[in-house]
Design an enzyme around this catalytic site. Sequence first.
Site, mmCIF file in Angstrom:
data_model
loop_
_atom_site.group_PDB
_atom_site.id
_atom_site.type_symbol
_atom_site.label_atom_id
_atom_site.label_comp_id
_atom_site.label_asym_id
_atom_site.label_seq_id
_atom_site.Cartn_x
_atom_site.Cartn_y
_atom_site.Cartn_z
ATOM 1 C CB CYS A 25 73.296 -73.430 -7.970
ATOM 2 S SG CYS A 25 74.380 -72.064 -8.781
ATOM 3 N N GLY A 52 73.083 -78.140 -12.747
ATOM 4 C CA GLY A 52 74.448 -77.416 -13.256
ATOM 5 C C GLY A 52 75.339 -78.713 -13.496
ATOM 6 C CG ASN A 127 69.642 -72.879 -6.331
ATOM 7 O OD1 ASN A 127 68.479 -73.383 -6.277
ATOM 8 N ND2 ASN A 127 69.707 -72.257 -7.433
ATOM 9 N N GLY A 128 70.614 -69.399 -6.452
ATOM 10 C CA GLY A 128 69.692 -68.372 -6.765
ATOM 11 C C GLY A 128 70.606 -67.191 -7.186
ATOM 12 C CE1 TYR A 267 64.351 -78.704 -19.389
ATOM 13 C CE2 TYR A 267 65.423 -76.652 -18.693
ATOM 14 C CZ TYR A 267 65.554 -77.691 -19.350
ATOM 15 O OH TYR A 267 66.752 -77.858 -19.809
#
Length: 494
Positions: A25, A52, A127-128, A267
């Site tokens: 996310c 995302g 996010n997570g 990345y």
Amino acid sequence: MQSFLPGPAGLVTNPFQDDKLHEECGIFGIFGAAPDAAAHTALGLHALQHRGQEAAGIVSFNGERFNSHRALGHVGSAFSAEKVMANLQGASAIGHVRYSTTGETILRNVQPIFAELVFGGFAIAHNGNLTNAQRLRRELVSCGCIFQSTMDTEVIIHLLATSRFLNIQDRLVDALRQVEGAYSLVILTQDSLIGVRDPHGVRPLVIGTLKGAPILASETCALDIIGADFLRDVEPGEIVIINERGITSRKPFTKAAHRFCIFEYIYFARPDSVVEGTSVYEARKRIGAELARESHVDADVIIPVPDSGVPAAIGYAQQSGIPFELGIIRNHYVGRTFIEPTDQIRHLGVKLKHNANRANIAGRRVIMVDDSIVRGTTSTKIVEMVREAGAREVHMRIASPPTTHSCFYGVDTPERSKLLAARHDIEGMRAFIGVDSLAFISMDGLYRAMGEPGRDADSPQFCDACFSGDYPIALTDQSGGGNAVQLSLLAESA
Ligand code: SF4
């Protein structure tokens, strides 16, 4: 995780597995930016699209009511219609881009989630991944809570709704004290934009400003796209409250060791972002240089596996003195959605995305640099392609240690048994991929590239659990603390 989701006109998503880990996310929020809060949010989400690609959503507040639009697909298609943007009026907005972890990306699982609570409207984007969400959900359901989605994030809303505290901030602290896991959050209420990072600071969150309007975003590239200035990172365990009175900060959680996800540098994050004070691009180049120092091999040319291997390959080439060339060309127009392939063309998969640039490869000893190996399936095909293009030798250098463990903190990882490095030693992986030699950066080398003397074994400076198995946050649900019946329901996470 491969997901075949029937779409319009016979389209499917993910027809070809790209064999990468995926950040799940990206989040964005802006306060006091009438009348363009939603437009800025859409642009910010566009910059965060790499975090995302399967769904996007925005919730705005216009002083009287909350408006929302959530849709499957890219930000561009979700927010291109004038009517959609006209409906997202207001001076404040939050948004979310999502990568589906498993199963279908159903619309009710697209964020931000919105709820009317006793104190008013409340929208949240996450996010997570919460590692005790299943246990909490079971308890909440047994108390009568009715869940609308299968997302772990919804647990936070129910904890907030049922908290005995009176004001929103105290309810939020009360709720977050009960959750475990990795979370960066942006929250929109009737009078505030709130940002939170979990006490370990696993996922990123930055604060910026656009002509006085405060912004929260996963990465600085989302500030750059709208010409906003970077102020600072939200600190681990910090709650940032933004309202008409300005920006205030609270740190109500027990202090924990900072364990930022080191894979963001390898990345996930965009190379033009600055994360926790470090340029992602420069970090990747330093990782490549360290890799060259650790695993030199005589060769004629360095070629990156595009796009993610490019900065590390540049660093490798600069350190080794071996020329850098583009030996593999990536087709950027192959999206995550493609006309449903027949069996005859499915085997072309990797060639739809990559093609060997014969002129830079034929007759040469090639070093291929990539950021990581997950299952090894794409690497095998790319190596085959490079050999077919006439490479005399193919050596592979990987800018991360072997990925031996799954991530439970907001990254889509195959189960452990599917990870090539969990099944083979280096020699086994070399044989599987079909290269003349294979080397990964060492864990200490990776930490050196990040400016540390090496990895502190007692208290590592980053989360590196997918390489070490050293998980900094309890995996309560994984260890049986959750509810097996609901395990499948909660497979989707933010
Ligand atoms: Fe990042 Fe790996 Fe830790 Fe997940 S397990 S947060 S991908 S370092």
